[in-house]
Design a protein around this motif. Sequence first.
Motif, mmCIF file in Angstrom:
data_model
loop_
_atom_site.group_PDB
_atom_site.id
_atom_site.type_symbol
_atom_site.label_atom_id
_atom_site.label_comp_id
_atom_site.label_asym_id
_atom_site.label_seq_id
_atom_site.Cartn_x
_atom_site.Cartn_y
_atom_site.Cartn_z
ATOM 1 N N ASP A 157 18.519 0.467 33.311
ATOM 2 C CA ASP A 157 19.452 0.504 34.440
ATOM 3 C C ASP A 157 18.761 0.005 35.716
ATOM 4 O O ASP A 157 17.633 0.398 36.011
ATOM 5 C CB ASP A 157 19.946 1.939 34.642
ATOM 6 C CG ASP A 157 20.814 2.071 35.870
ATOM 7 O OD1 ASP A 157 21.944 1.566 35.852
ATOM 8 O OD2 ASP A 157 20.346 2.664 36.871
ATOM 9 N N PRO A 161 24.682 5.683 35.099
ATOM 10 C CA PRO A 161 25.500 5.292 36.255
ATOM 11 C C PRO A 161 26.847 5.987 36.337
ATOM 12 O O PRO A 161 27.267 6.428 37.421
ATOM 13 C CB PRO A 161 25.670 3.779 36.070
ATOM 14 C CG PRO A 161 24.468 3.358 35.292
ATOM 15 C CD PRO A 161 24.157 4.507 34.379
ATOM 16 N N GLU A 162 27.539 6.127 35.210
ATOM 17 C CA GLU A 162 28.883 6.717 35.240
ATOM 18 C C GLU A 162 28.874 8.216 35.489
ATOM 19 O O GLU A 162 29.917 8.823 35.755
ATOM 20 C CB GLU A 162 29.621 6.413 33.923
ATOM 21 C CG GLU A 162 29.028 7.078 32.690
ATOM 22 C CD GLU A 162 27.954 6.239 32.001
ATOM 23 O OE1 GLU A 162 27.693 6.505 30.817
ATOM 24 O OE2 GLU A 162 27.384 5.340 32.647
#
Length: 200
Positions: free
Chosen positions: A43, A115-116
């Motif tokens: 990420d 991220p989510e």
Amino acid sequence: MASLHTRRMVSPFPVLHGHGLRLRLWDSGSEADLRTWLRGLTDPDFRRWNTPLHPVTDLESARESLRAKVVSAVEGSSASYCVTDAETGTALGHIGVNLINPVLSNARVGYWVLPEARGRGVATHALAVASRWALNELGLHRLELDHAVGHEASCRIAERCGFRYEGTLRGAMFEAGRYDTFRDMHLHGRLTTDPEPRLP
């Protein structure tokens, strides 16, 4: 001796619960865990603040990295947890109680969130659960947490969970994506004698 592929390895560390989270050990034989591990370590936000000693760039390097975490858990030197939603089992991130030193009674914690799952207090609550276990049940005296200077979100998470800022370590970690340039990091610490923080 049987290989890692064929023999069943058992970790001494338990599953942890709290704040709507379930912290379970990573499974290097799970394709879903492997892909989550790869996604977390590649990420862009993770890479901005962290430069792993052994880069993870594809499924094979992710598999090798995750196997090493599982071996460390079996040996009792590090507890690497997949942070999941307690109701759905959805993977949200990672938290590790690393470099466990039974002689000095200390360890170092680190975490990341997919991220989510960000903006929901996942890292704060996972750190609270893991810290309580490490200090109260594992019986450690001190936990340390460090992050790159400028990573304000990590600083806030540390302080919410009772990790006091203890100073700046100069040139103590690699710059993002570099192995020839260093940057400063903040050191936070929490002792078993420190008050338990109050979290919502």
